[in-house]
Design a protein around this motif. Structure first.
Motif, PDB file in Angstrom:
ATOM      1  N   LYS B 713       0.808  -1.194   0.000  1.00  0.00           N
ATOM      2  CA  LYS B 713       0.000   0.000   0.000  1.00  0.00           C
ATOM      3  C   LYS B 713       0.845   1.249   0.000  1.00  0.00           C
ATOM      4  N   GLU B 714       2.132   1.097   0.291  1.00  0.00           N
ATOM      5  CA  GLU B 714       2.929   2.308   0.411  1.00  0.00           C
ATOM      6  C   GLU B 714       3.193   2.973  -0.926  1.00  0.00           C
ATOM      7  N   ILE B 998       2.988  10.095   9.381  1.00  0.00           N
ATOM      8  CA  ILE B 998       4.255   9.501   8.960  1.00  0.00           C
ATOM      9  C   ILE B 998       3.977   8.389   7.954  1.00  0.00           C
ATOM     10  N   ALA B 999       4.669   8.428   6.863  1.00  0.00           N
ATOM     11  CA  ALA B 999       4.516   7.348   5.899  1.00  0.00           C
ATOM     12  C   ALA B 999       5.903   6.881   5.489  1.00  0.00           C
ATOM     13  N   VAL B1000       6.110   5.604   5.557  1.00  0.00           N
ATOM     14  CA  VAL B1000       7.420   5.042   5.217  1.00  0.00           C
ATOM     15  C   VAL B1000       7.306   4.360   3.875  1.00  0.00           C
ATOM     16  N   GLN B1001       8.298   4.568   3.069  1.00  0.00           N
ATOM     17  CA  GLN B1001       8.299   3.909   1.773  1.00  0.00           C
ATOM     18  C   GLN B1001       9.676   3.301   1.551  1.00  0.00           C
ATOM     19  N   LEU B1002       9.679   2.075   1.118  1.00  0.00           N
ATOM     20  CA  LEU B1002      10.943   1.370   0.986  1.00  0.00           C
ATOM     21  C   LEU B1002      11.029   0.761  -0.398  1.00  0.00           C
ATOM     22  N   GLY B1045      14.874   4.361   0.712  1.00  0.00           N
ATOM     23  CA  GLY B1045      13.509   4.644   1.113  1.00  0.00           C
ATOM     24  C   GLY B1045      13.374   6.061   1.599  1.00  0.00           C
ATOM     25  N   THR B1046      12.160   6.438   1.831  1.00  0.00           N
ATOM     26  CA  THR B1046      11.912   7.772   2.360  1.00  0.00           C
ATOM     27  C   THR B1046      10.851   7.682   3.438  1.00  0.00           C
ATOM     28  N   VAL B1047      10.937   8.579   4.361  1.00  0.00           N
ATOM     29  CA  VAL B1047       9.877   8.744   5.348  1.00  0.00           C
ATOM     30  C   VAL B1047       9.340  10.141   5.138  1.00  0.00           C
ATOM     31  N   SER B1048       8.064  10.245   4.925  1.00  0.00           N
ATOM     32  CA  SER B1048       7.507  11.584   4.858  1.00  0.00           C
ATOM     33  C   SER B1048       6.648  11.801   6.082  1.00  0.00           C
ATOM     34  N   TYR B1049       6.711  12.977   6.595  1.00  0.00           N
ATOM     35  CA  TYR B1049       5.913  13.248   7.788  1.00  0.00           C
ATOM     36  C   TYR B1049       5.606  14.728   7.865  1.00  0.00           C
ATOM     37  N   GLN B1050       4.703  15.038   8.742  1.00  0.00           N
ATOM     38  CA  GLN B1050       4.365  16.438   8.962  1.00  0.00           C
ATOM     39  C   GLN B1050       4.804  16.817  10.352  1.00  0.00           C
ATOM     40  N   ALA B1051       5.748  17.729  10.416  1.00  0.00           N
ATOM     41  CA  ALA B1051       6.199  18.170  11.728  1.00  0.00           C
ATOM     42  C   ALA B1051       5.226  19.186  12.284  1.00  0.00           C
ATOM     43  N   THR B1056       5.100  19.326   5.259  1.00  0.00           N
ATOM     44  CA  THR B1056       5.516  17.963   4.976  1.00  0.00           C
ATOM     45  C   THR B1056       7.017  17.906   4.749  1.00  0.00           C
ATOM     46  N   GLN B1057       7.643  16.979   5.418  1.00  0.00           N
ATOM     47  CA  GLN B1057       9.074  16.819   5.249  1.00  0.00           C
ATOM     48  C   GLN B1057       9.345  15.396   4.811  1.00  0.00           C
ATOM     49  N   THR B1058      10.421  15.228   4.101  1.00  0.00           N
ATOM     50  CA  THR B1058      10.788  13.861   3.790  1.00  0.00           C
ATOM     51  C   THR B1058      12.199  13.625   4.273  1.00  0.00           C
ATOM     52  N   LEU B1059      12.403  12.418   4.743  1.00  0.00           N
ATOM     53  CA  LEU B1059      13.715  12.029   5.227  1.00  0.00           C
ATOM     54  C   LEU B1059      14.133  10.798   4.453  1.00  0.00           C
ATOM     55  N   PRO B1060      15.102  10.934   3.577  1.00  0.00           N
ATOM     56  CA  PRO B1060      15.522   9.765   2.809  1.00  0.00           C
ATOM     57  C   PRO B1060      16.468   8.898   3.648  1.00  0.00           C
ATOM     58  N   PHE B1061      16.468   7.631   3.399  1.00  0.00           N
ATOM     59  CA  PHE B1061      17.443   6.782   4.059  1.00  0.00           C
ATOM     60  C   PHE B1061      17.855   5.683   3.098  1.00  0.00           C
ATOM     61  N   SER B1062      18.969   5.089   3.362  1.00  0.00           N
ATOM     62  CA  SER B1062      19.370   3.973   2.535  1.00  0.00           C
ATOM     63  C   SER B1062      20.205   3.040   3.388  1.00  0.00           C
ATOM     64  N   SER B1063      20.259   1.833   2.963  1.00  0.00           N
ATOM     65  CA  SER B1063      20.984   0.863   3.751  1.00  0.00           C
ATOM     66  C   SER B1063      21.403  -0.263   2.829  1.00  0.00           C
ATOM     67  N   LYS B1064      22.416  -0.970   3.244  1.00  0.00           N
ATOM     68  CA  LYS B1064      22.883  -2.067   2.413  1.00  0.00           C
ATOM     69  C   LYS B1064      22.598  -3.379   3.118  1.00  0.00           C
ATOM     70  N   LEU B1065      22.205  -4.338   2.344  1.00  0.00           N
ATOM     71  CA  LEU B1065      21.982  -5.666   2.899  1.00  0.00           C
ATOM     72  C   LEU B1065      22.933  -6.603   2.195  1.00  0.00           C
ATOM     73  N   SER B1066      23.498  -7.520   2.940  1.00  0.00           N
ATOM     74  CA  SER B1066      24.401  -8.460   2.296  1.00  0.00           C
ATOM     75  C   SER B1066      23.696  -9.792   2.143  1.00  0.00           C
ATOM     76  N   LEU B1067      24.269 -10.614   1.311  1.00  0.00           N
ATOM     77  CA  LEU B1067      23.709 -11.930   1.090  1.00  0.00           C
ATOM     78  C   LEU B1067      23.636 -12.698   2.409  1.00  0.00           C
ATOM     79  N   ALA B1068      24.608 -12.438   3.292  1.00  0.00           N
ATOM     80  CA  ALA B1068      24.649 -13.163   4.551  1.00  0.00           C
ATOM     81  C   ALA B1068      23.345 -12.999   5.327  1.00  0.00           C
ATOM     82  N   ASP B1069      22.667 -11.884   5.122  1.00  0.00           N
ATOM     83  CA  ASP B1069      21.383 -11.676   5.794  1.00  0.00           C
ATOM     84  C   ASP B1069      20.327 -12.650   5.305  1.00  0.00           C
ATOM     85  N   PHE B1070      20.539 -13.220   4.160  1.00  0.00           N
ATOM     86  CA  PHE B1070      19.501 -14.050   3.562  1.00  0.00           C
ATOM     87  C   PHE B1070      19.851 -15.538   3.562  1.00  0.00           C
ATOM     88  N   ILE B1071      21.030 -15.846   4.049  1.00  0.00           N
ATOM     89  CA  ILE B1071      21.442 -17.248   4.079  1.00  0.00           C
ATOM     90  C   ILE B1071      20.833 -17.917   5.310  1.00  0.00           C
TER      91      ILE B1071
END
Lengths: 156, 1178
Positions: B713-714, B998-1002, B1045-1051, B1056-1071
């Motif tokens: 739904k996001e 607050i809405a999170v989108q990934l 991803g981004t988080v949008s929210y109303q302070a 409305t503000q958006t806060l972008p974020f990013s992160s790395k996942l390694s294969l090890a997380d899925f083994i």
């Protein structure tokens, strides 16, 4: 990071082109044309920065240029470069060329491509100025006492 | 430069007469290249040039292919080939000879060969493979120049799958005695890092050595790497702050050799680089920032205004000062600098000054106020770039009171500009401002009309979509929305009656939709007239099919009343036989609906409300159909990426002969065109048949439980910024009053008027209208959060989640999400079968930790309050055992048991008072800490205890900070579930004021992302924390994937503000471990086709080396050791529930020979990579 270095004359004829990111031939031509179009319509008394060429990468990219007599020197860089820093780099670049050719002019760039890999390898000229083998490099440049490679021009 | 011209003129005659004197300016006539160039310059037409070059190329071809050609001649020929290529003629037959030249020649010939290679070939060229051995040989050469050339060519053209072959040798060069080699090696590694970050991550320690190198050149080179690394994850390099500060101090203090000076400024480019790094490190980190205050002050002081390059340093300094945790004295000085920039007569400095102002204006609006007159002047500056930058600045300071003036300026600029990029950018900004701050209906509609006619078909599609949604959803009061729609109808009728030939398609679509939907609101309007206008549109040339569909569907809504039947008939005749199937379908539907009045009123009711709409985005109503088809023998649906992946046979290089290499990263073969299913938001605009921008309100009710991998739904929820109208604000000047009526608003508008300067009246007037509303209140809050504009199109105030259900149901649209919050909340609590007791929130049971950590009991306390829960607070208590670390199989069993519970997740909102009592060592008890990297930093107060109950006893990682801004802190935790990786995102409100909406989108291209709960939150109380979670599933093999991803929210309301974020996942997380018997292993082994062999390091321990090594692997990666027989061991794992990967390990001399097999291409490589890494780190 410098993405491309374009030198063309007042009519948009490329004199020295170097891309540090791969583009196909026709894309390169298009970039040169678009850049020339953007740069050439600007007066001499406006600022030396341009934003938002749509071809090389959108909002993150800037064109920083200088206009000397018949030549435009355009550096296309991303946001990790300092605008004024690059502007000075162009100055250094031109001063260095000037040193090599004792008063550099457009014709030197045309007729001296057998010198030190200038026209043949714009990369060498530029990397020599930045003293580097990559677009970004230690730039220990001293104009008074050049410790860079360009002046030792050996014909191939 | 005038002497340049002179020089040109004086050089001309000698060049034209082809005078061949020796000398600097002359061309050697003896060389073949020289004569080639001269011949070309003599030509008069392009045609002749072509002929000449063709002849030249033919001669070249003959020369290079002749066996008698010496290396020296070859070198000469290569230069001519380069020249021909430069002129745009293909000389591909020489490529292979260039490589040969680099291979066999003497130093000078090699140089030409390498040069030609780097000019001819790009990273994806096949011939590069032939270069690997040459480069390897040269890298190991004792000749400095050869090593240099090899390093240069490596960093210029080497693609990422060839890096492993040469990486060890390049790495070796980091310790070379000669500094130029070290420097080139560092830069080559920098290039490797840029194109394949995970291949060089094991040498990070060596970068540190380069940073401390005694040669400043090498140190400078390493800064490029650090700038990049710190940009990506500033937290990991905080401890280096001291070193960077020391380096900068030394540079500024003139400790570098004199030849690093440029115009008597010590190493300016180096300073710029360091200042950028410091700015990144000190962001929102007081303790780190404190380390650098001194040196920044020093830099500011030293960089006197005297040369271009010092301005560059000053500018970076100012930016750094405003990026880090603010210190008032420094900010003052920086502000002064910015002032000097802005006021400077030099146009470049003015530009930078404006940029700096734009950067700081949100923190300190007073600064803009001080320079208002300069800004006004810049608005009329002849340079478009300066103008654009000024508008950008104004965009940042827009509020309700100055919006009309600013938007007017922007539209004025739009009229002048003609490049697409600027137009798209500016149009988006105008639309945003108009929606946020519109003073009245008329202005809003007019502005949007301008936006649509300027923006044309280039603008972002969400502008028209959200505009239509705004109209459709209406505002708080029915009367207001009616007025708005009526006005829109009026204005569009007027537009259509005028000459509308030049209007862009998007605008026409909007017009036709609005007329179809709302023209009945206008009393006394003849439907026939509207129909006539629309029909005229339909027949016009240059109207696209898509627009025609829009028009037809609005005509469908209008076929009522006199003349409707004739119209329908006419339309069907005209379009019923159209070549375009969409149009034909529309026409047929129109006919059906016009014949059947009942059906028409049911499908297209007047004045549709949006509240009742529910969209089943999981398409569950089709389940029956799918089941039927499957039963009838249809193949099960595969998403496009999977289909492609199956087609795509891997083409990985085997680099085994090179021994020590790292595996090839296969991410290059991965498919990038895969769209995350969550992106498939349904936009109304595209389809034509359904003109309803629907599915917004009902979506938050979707029950996603038990449904895996649905359309999340996001996709569209974050766009829920559709404002709704508040009570009308009479006029802009009354904003003070109105904002004070709204309670907490602290808007003070009078400030701008208090600085009368002796300037001409007009400009002052403009200034006061532009800068109204900026003012003293900002001084109290450096972060600039206090502005609470009174807005016209404001969302309805959030329905308080109260106990009265009648209120909830009455308030239609906006209450959906809040209701679902309550639902899920209650639901979650019930499922945990814990008594929910009202208790004062001060009481909680402290956690009990046993010393050895092998088995411990924690008692956790939760106070789930929603803030609006009538102050009622409940506490849950829970006791649960955690597993012992080594027993992975029991973990698995346990987890499988837990797996069924997973969907019963919920949001937990925790009262901040809990945190202070939280034990600090929460991370160490983490029995399932399987995350490979040990370097992650943790948040001090991170509530691991906040993990939803059903996830708490699954293995999970530490909590890492993802992103933060002044009001919101994002952190994440990986929970390793059997069938997926659950990403739990904690949203912590770091301020006192509640955050709304607050809405999170990934997004992640390579993974399947499904949202479970909590990605939309109505209200997050001050200092509260909320949890949302995603399941991530990896189908293909990737060593590392990046998610953003981004988080949008109303302070504040409407902010409305958006806060972008990013992160790395390694294969090890899925083994995950694969528990099988030796026999099953044997069968599986034979059935797999993709395999990789490699020798790995063997760990020495007090036990058997094989056991030690395998245990170490098991500890770091989730592997299952199937059996150990003598000197051989077999190990199995799988990618989540999917493809298994089998490892066969054998002791071979001093190393461990590993043979990996899997059914999934690429998986063995990736697993091998992590094994290698695990053993290296051990």
């Amino acid at each position: 990071m410098i993405k491309a270095i374009l030198i063309f004359n007042n009519h948009g004829k490329p004199r020295l082109i170097r891309f540090y990111q791969y583009f196909a031939e026709d894309m390169q031509q298009q970039i040169i044309r678009e850049t020339f179009h953007l740069v050439s319509k600007r007066d001499d008394n406006v600022c030396n920065f341009l934003e938002g060429g749509s071809l090389i990468g959108g909002s993150d990219y800037k064109l920083i240029y200088r206009h000397y007599a018949t030549l435009y020197f355009v550096f296309c860089v991303d946001s990790s470069e300092s605008e004024l820093g690059i502007l000075d780099l162009i100055q250094v670049f031109v001063e260095t060329l000037d040193k090599c050719f004792e008063n550099v002019c457009e014709l030197d760039l045309i007729f001296h491509m057998d010198k030190g890999g200038l026209s043949a390898a714009p990369a060498r000229a530029v990397s020599a100025v930045k003293n580097m083998n990559l677009p970004e490099i230690p730039r220990n440049i001293n104009i008074g006492d050049i410790n860079i490679k360009v002046p030792s021009l050996s014909p191939f | 430069m005038s002497d340049v011209v002179e020089k040109t003129l004086s050089a001309l005659p000698s060049l034209l007469s082809l005078d061949s004197q020796p000398g600097a300016g002359k061309l050697s006539s003896t060389s073949k290249l020289g004569s080639l160039i001269r011949n070309i310059t003599e030509l008069t037409s392009k045609h002749e040039e072509e002929k000449l070059i063709k002849r030249e190329l033919a001669a070249l071809k003959e020369q290079v292919s002749s066996p008698n050609t010496t290396m020296k001649q070859m070198r000469e020929a290569m230069v001519r080939a380069i020249y021909c290529e430069m002129l745009g003629y293909e000389a591909s037959f020489t490529y292979i000879h260039a490589i040969k030249l680099a291979q066999q020649g003497t130093v000078l010939e090699k140089r030409v060969g390498y040069l030609a290679v780097s000019l001819f070939l790009n990273e994806s060229h096949d011939l590069l493979l032939l270069l690997v051995n040459t480069v390897l040989k040269d890298l190991q050469s004792s000749n400095l120049i050869e090593v240099c050339m090899a390093l240069t060519v490596v960093s210029q053209v080497f693609p990422k799958d060839m890096i492993p072959a040469i990486l060890p040798v390049v790495e070796e060069k980091l310790t070379h005695p000669k500094e130029i080699i070290r420097r080139k090696a560092v830069l080559a590694l920098y290039k490797f890092y840029l194109i394949a970050p995970n291949q060089v991550q094991h040498i990070h320690a060596k970068f540190r050595k380069a940073l401390c190198d005694k040669d400043p050149g090498v140190m400078t080179a390493s800064l490029h790497i650090y700038l990049q690394l710190i940009k990506e994850s500033p937290d990991m390099y905080k401890e280096l702050t001291g070193s960077f500060v020391t380096i900068l101090k030394q540079v500024v203090g003139g400790k570098l050799p004199i030849d690093f000076n440029y115009h008597s400024v010590p190493a300016p480019w180096l300073q710029i680089q360091l200042l950028r790094i410091l700015g990144l490190l000190g962001r929102e980190d007081q303790s780190t920032s404190e380390l650098m205050y001194d040196v920044l002050d020093e830099s500011l002081r030293r960089a006197e205004m005297n040369h271009n390059i010092t301005y560059a340093i000053l500018y970076e300094c100012v930016k750094a000062i405003y990026s880090i945790y603010p210190k008032s004295e420094l900010c003052e000085k920086a502000a002064k600098c910015i002032g000097n920039f802005v006021l400077s007569p030099k146009i470049n400095l003015k530009y930078l000054g404006l940029k700096a102002l734009t950067y700081v204006v949100q923190q300190d609006a007073n600064l803009a106020l001080q320079h208002q007159m300069t800004i006004i002047e810049c608005l009329d500056h002849p340079d478009l770039i300066i103008k654009k930058e000024t508008l950008e600045l104004l965009f940042r300071i827009t509020n309700t009171q100055n919006v009309t003036v600013i938007v007017e300026k922007m539209l004025g600029f739009l009229k002048l500009s003609n490049d697409d990029y600027t137009i798209v950018d500016l149009v988006g900004k105008v639309a945003e401002l108009a929606e946020k701050y519109a003073p009245d209906n008329e202005w809003f509609i007019q502005t949007m009309n301008e936006v649509f006619s300027f923006g044309g078909d280039m603008m972002q599609p969400d502008i028209p979509n959200s505009f239509l949604r705004l109209l459709a959803e209406g505002c708080e009061s029915a009367e207001e929305s009616r007025q708005l729609r009526l006005y829109a109808v009026d204005s569009y009728l007027a537009v259509l009656q005028k000459d509308s030939a030049h209007l862009p398609q998007r605008f026409l679509q909007i017009i036709s939709w609005v007329l179809g939907e709302y023209s009945h609101l206008k009393e006394g309007l003849d439907v026939q007239e509207v129909r006539q206008l629309l029909m005229k549109l339909l027949d016009r040339k240059g109207v696209t099919t898509e627009t025609r569909c829009w028009v037809l569907s609005s005509l469908m809504k209008l076929c009522e009343g006199p003349g409707a039947d004739e119209m329908a008939q006419e339309l069907v005749e005209r379009w019923g036989s159209s070549l375009d199937p969409l149009l034909r379908q529309q026409a047929q539907e129109l006919l059906c609906l016009s014949l059947d009045k009942d059906l028409r009123t049911r499908t297209l009711p007047l004045a549709t409300t949006w509240d009742g709409l529910e969209v089943d985005s999981s398409l569950s109503f089709l389940d029956g159909f799918v089941a039927e088809a499957l039963a009838a023998g249809a193949a099960p649906y595969k998403p496009p990426h999977q289909r492609q992946q199956e087609q795509c046979q891997e083409k990985a290089l085997s680099l085994e002969p090179y021994g020590l290499s790292l595996p090839v990263s296969l991410s290059s073969c991965s498919l990038t065109d895969r769209q995350s299913p969550t992106l498939l938001s349904m936009s109304s605009g595209q389809s034509g048949n359904s003109t309803e921008p629907s599915n917004k309100a009902g979506s938050s009710k979707l029950n996603l439980e038990g449904v895996k991998r649905v359309w999340g739904k996001e996709g569209y929820l974050p766009h829920r910024e559709v404002p709704e109208e508040s009570a009308p604000v009479e006029e802009a000047s009354s904003a003070v009053q109105s904002s004070s009526q709204q309670g907490g608003a602290s808007d003070k508008s009078s400030m701008a008027h208090t600085e009368p300067v002796e300037q001409d009246k007009e400009k002052q007037q403009l200034a006061s209208s532009l800068f109204v509303g900026l003012g003293s209140h900002n001084a109290t809050s450096l972060m600039g959060k206090s502005e609470t504009p009174s807005q016209r199109f404001r969302r309805k105030p959030r329905t308080q989640v109260s106990t009265s259900s009648s209120v909830t149901s009455e308030k239609s649209d906006s209450s959906h999400s809040s209701r679902s919050t309550v639902d899920s909340f209650l639901y979650g609590s019930l499922l945990e079968e814990e008594p929910v007791l009202p208790q004062p929130n001060t009481s909680h049971t402290p956690r009990v930790t046993t010393a050895n950590g092998s088995s411990e009991t924690k008692t956790q306390s939760f106070i789930p309050t929603n803030g609006t829960f009538e102050g009622e607070e409940a506490e849950e208590e829970e006791e649960e055992p955690t597993q012992t670390e080594n027993d992975i199989t029991s973990v698995t069993a346990h987890r499988t048991k837990q797996g069924s519970l997973i969907m019963n997740s919920d949001m937990v909102i925790v009262q901040p008072t809990m945190w202070s009592d939280q034990p600090k060592d929460w991370s160490q008890d983490d029995s399932g800490d399987l995350l490979s990297s040990g370097s992650d930093t943790h948040m001090e107060t991170s509530p691991l205890l906040l993990l939803p109950a059903d996830l708490r006893d699954l293995p999970h990682s530490n909590i890492n900070t993802l992103a933060a801004d002044q009001s919101l802190l994002l952190s994440s935790c990986h929970v390793y579930r059997d069938d997926a990786l659950v990403l739990v995102i904690f949203l912590s409100n770091s301020g006192e004021t509640p955050i709304q909406e607050i809405a999170v989108q990934l997004n992640c291209e390579q993974l399947e992302v499904a949202s479970l709960r909590g990605n939309v939150i109505d209200t997050l109380d001050g200092l509260g924390t909320s949890v949302c979670r995603y399941t991530l599933v990896m189908d293909g093999a990737h060593t590392q994937v990046e998610m953003t991803g981004t988080v949008s929210y109303q302070a504040g309301p409407g902010h409305t503000q958006t806060l972008p974020f990013s992160s790395k996942l390694s294969l090890a997380d899925f083994i995950r471990p694969l528990v099988i018997t030796t026999e099953e292993y044997g069968k599986l082994w034979l059935s797999f086709s993709h395999d990789v062999k490699q020798n790995l390091k063997l760990l020495k321990g007090d036990r058997d080396p094989l056991v030690t090594t395998l245990d170490a692997l098991k500890e770091t990666l989730q592997l299952h050791i199937v059996d150990i027989i003598g000197s051989e061991g077999i190990v199995a794992c799988r990618l989540l529930q999917g493809a298994p990967c089998l490892l066969h390990c054998r002791i071979h001399g001093d190393s461990l020979a590993v043979w990996l097999r899997s059914s999934l291409p690429g998986l063995p490589d990736c697993v091998l990579y992590y094994c290698q890494k695990a053993l290296l780190e051990h």
